[in-house]
Design a protein around this motif. Sequence first.
Motif, PDB file in Angstrom:
ATOM      1  N   UNK A 102     -32.834   6.279  23.666  1.00 42.00           N
ATOM      2  CA  UNK A 102     -34.101   5.944  23.613  1.00 42.00           C
ATOM      3  C   UNK A 102     -34.241   4.567  23.710  1.00 42.00           C
ATOM      4  N   UNK A 103     -33.255   3.628  23.274  1.00 49.25           N
ATOM      5  CA  UNK A 103     -33.398   2.162  23.387  1.00 49.25           C
ATOM      6  C   UNK A 103     -33.043   1.732  24.938  1.00 49.25           C
ATOM      7  N   UNK A 104     -31.707   2.299  25.313  1.00 52.04           N
ATOM      8  CA  UNK A 104     -31.441   1.772  26.542  1.00 52.04           C
ATOM      9  C   UNK A 104     -32.105   2.367  27.727  1.00 52.04           C
ATOM     10  N   UNK A 105     -32.333   3.670  27.768  1.00 52.45           N
ATOM     11  CA  UNK A 105     -32.901   4.440  29.022  1.00 52.45           C
ATOM     12  C   UNK A 105     -34.294   4.220  28.912  1.00 52.45           C
ATOM     13  N   UNK A 106     -34.902   4.654  27.659  1.00 53.82           N
ATOM     14  CA  UNK A 106     -36.370   4.737  27.134  1.00 53.82           C
ATOM     15  C   UNK A 106     -36.995   3.392  27.264  1.00 53.82           C
ATOM     16  N   UNK A 107     -36.389   2.396  26.884  1.00 53.73           N
ATOM     17  CA  UNK A 107     -37.224   1.270  26.544  1.00 53.73           C
ATOM     18  C   UNK A 107     -36.677   0.032  27.528  1.00 53.73           C
ATOM     19  N   UNK A 108     -35.423  -0.040  27.942  1.00 52.60           N
ATOM     20  CA  UNK A 108     -35.000  -0.968  28.502  1.00 52.60           C
ATOM     21  C   UNK A 108     -34.878  -0.604  30.258  1.00 52.60           C
ATOM     22  N   UNK A 109     -34.989   0.714  30.397  1.00 53.15           N
ATOM     23  CA  UNK A 109     -34.741   1.228  32.061  1.00 53.15           C
ATOM     24  C   UNK A 109     -33.264   1.321  32.287  1.00 53.15           C
ATOM     25  N   UNK A 110     -32.478   1.388  31.706  1.00 56.80           N
ATOM     26  CA  UNK A 110     -31.060   1.685  32.052  1.00 56.80           C
ATOM     27  C   UNK A 110     -30.893   3.270  32.436  1.00 56.80           C
ATOM     28  N   UNK A 111     -29.981   3.395  33.372  1.00 55.53           N
ATOM     29  CA  UNK A 111     -30.149   4.904  33.958  1.00 55.53           C
ATOM     30  C   UNK A 111     -29.549   5.651  32.818  1.00 55.53           C
ATOM     31  N   UNK A 112     -30.089   6.699  32.440  1.00 53.49           N
ATOM     32  CA  UNK A 112     -29.608   7.634  31.345  1.00 53.49           C
ATOM     33  C   UNK A 112     -28.124   8.091  31.537  1.00 53.49           C
ATOM     34  N   UNK A 113     -27.818   8.474  32.674  1.00 55.78           N
ATOM     35  CA  UNK A 113     -26.350   8.857  32.769  1.00 55.78           C
ATOM     36  C   UNK A 113     -25.210   7.738  32.330  1.00 55.78           C
ATOM     37  N   UNK A 114     -25.742   6.443  32.746  1.00 57.49           N
ATOM     38  CA  UNK A 114     -24.748   5.495  32.367  1.00 57.49           C
ATOM     39  C   UNK A 114     -24.692   5.167  30.949  1.00 57.49           C
ATOM     40  N   UNK A 115     -25.933   5.341  30.130  1.00 55.94           N
ATOM     41  CA  UNK A 115     -26.106   5.254  28.695  1.00 55.94           C
ATOM     42  C   UNK A 115     -25.382   6.435  28.051  1.00 55.94           C
ATOM     43  N   UNK A 116     -25.363   7.578  28.591  1.00 56.95           N
ATOM     44  CA  UNK A 116     -24.727   8.565  28.034  1.00 56.95           C
ATOM     45  C   UNK A 116     -23.112   8.287  28.205  1.00 56.95           C
ATOM     46  N   UNK A 117     -22.601   8.135  29.241  1.00 56.31           N
ATOM     47  CA  UNK A 117     -21.190   7.678  29.263  1.00 56.31           C
ATOM     48  C   UNK A 117     -20.878   6.670  28.497  1.00 56.31           C
ATOM     49  N   UNK A 118     -21.651   5.509  28.395  1.00 56.16           N
ATOM     50  CA  UNK A 118     -21.165   4.263  27.594  1.00 56.16           C
ATOM     51  C   UNK A 118     -21.140   4.577  26.378  1.00 56.16           C
ATOM     52  N   UNK A 119     -21.715   5.514  25.835  1.00 53.92           N
ATOM     53  CA  UNK A 119     -21.892   5.989  24.279  1.00 53.92           C
ATOM     54  C   UNK A 119     -20.633   6.384  23.760  1.00 53.92           C
ATOM     55  N   UNK A 120     -19.809   7.177  24.660  1.00 53.83           N
ATOM     56  CA  UNK A 120     -18.719   7.922  24.196  1.00 53.83           C
ATOM     57  C   UNK A 120     -17.655   7.692  23.349  1.00 53.83           C
ATOM     58  N   UNK A 121     -17.301   6.387  23.768  1.00 53.44           N
ATOM     59  CA  UNK A 121     -16.357   5.578  22.838  1.00 53.44           C
ATOM     60  C   UNK A 121     -16.843   5.510  21.396  1.00 53.44           C
ATOM     61  N   UNK A 122     -17.787   5.078  21.128  1.00 53.18           N
ATOM     62  CA  UNK A 122     -18.234   5.065  19.677  1.00 53.18           C
ATOM     63  C   UNK A 122     -18.516   6.104  19.180  1.00 53.18           C
ATOM     64  N   UNK A 123     -19.217   6.934  19.914  1.00 54.61           N
ATOM     65  CA  UNK A 123     -19.257   8.361  19.338  1.00 54.61           C
ATOM     66  C   UNK A 123     -17.796   8.905  18.850  1.00 54.61           C
ATOM     67  N   UNK A 124     -16.862   8.968  19.709  1.00 54.24           N
ATOM     68  CA  UNK A 124     -15.951   9.431  19.527  1.00 54.24           C
ATOM     69  C   UNK A 124     -15.078   8.743  17.840  1.00 54.24           C
ATOM     70  N   UNK A 125     -15.077   7.653  17.920  1.00 58.49           N
ATOM     71  CA  UNK A 125     -14.594   6.847  17.010  1.00 58.49           C
ATOM     72  C   UNK A 125     -15.198   7.370  15.424  1.00 58.49           C
TER      73      UNK A 125
END
Length: 137
Positions: A102-125
């Motif tokens: 929502x923040x990075x793709x929806x509000x800041x226009x970042x590629x959703x694929x990049x946001x999804x991939x970048x979120x994985x280490x935080x979610x894993x921990x």
Amino acid sequence: MTATDTPAPAEERPRPLRQLAGYTLVGGTGVALDLAAFALLHNVLGWHEQLANGVGTTLGITNNFVLNAVFTFDRRDRLLRRFVRFYAVGMCGIALTFGLLWLFAGRLGTDPNLVKAASLPLVLAVQFLLNRKWSFA
């Protein structure tokens, strides 16, 4: 102190680093399944990123529960209760990823694929800690 109050010898206690390594390897299979489903649903079929994320993550959670129950935590008892807890932890991961999308793709226009991939280490921990202490305790 009874026999049930006696702590298990060190060699019998779960080793957190070994469990984290197993959890990470199992998680890799879930991540691959999640990302493949997300890419198929969002990029090929044109589904909204949030819906594609929910379906992909659900597939990954189910895959990871089965593999973690058997290999990482070696717990095959109370499977329904453990799955419900594991899924609840997974929902925390979905919520965290939804917020980041929502923040990075929806509000800041970042590629959703990049946001999804970048979120994985935080979610894993976050999920490893919750699953180790609650789902598979």
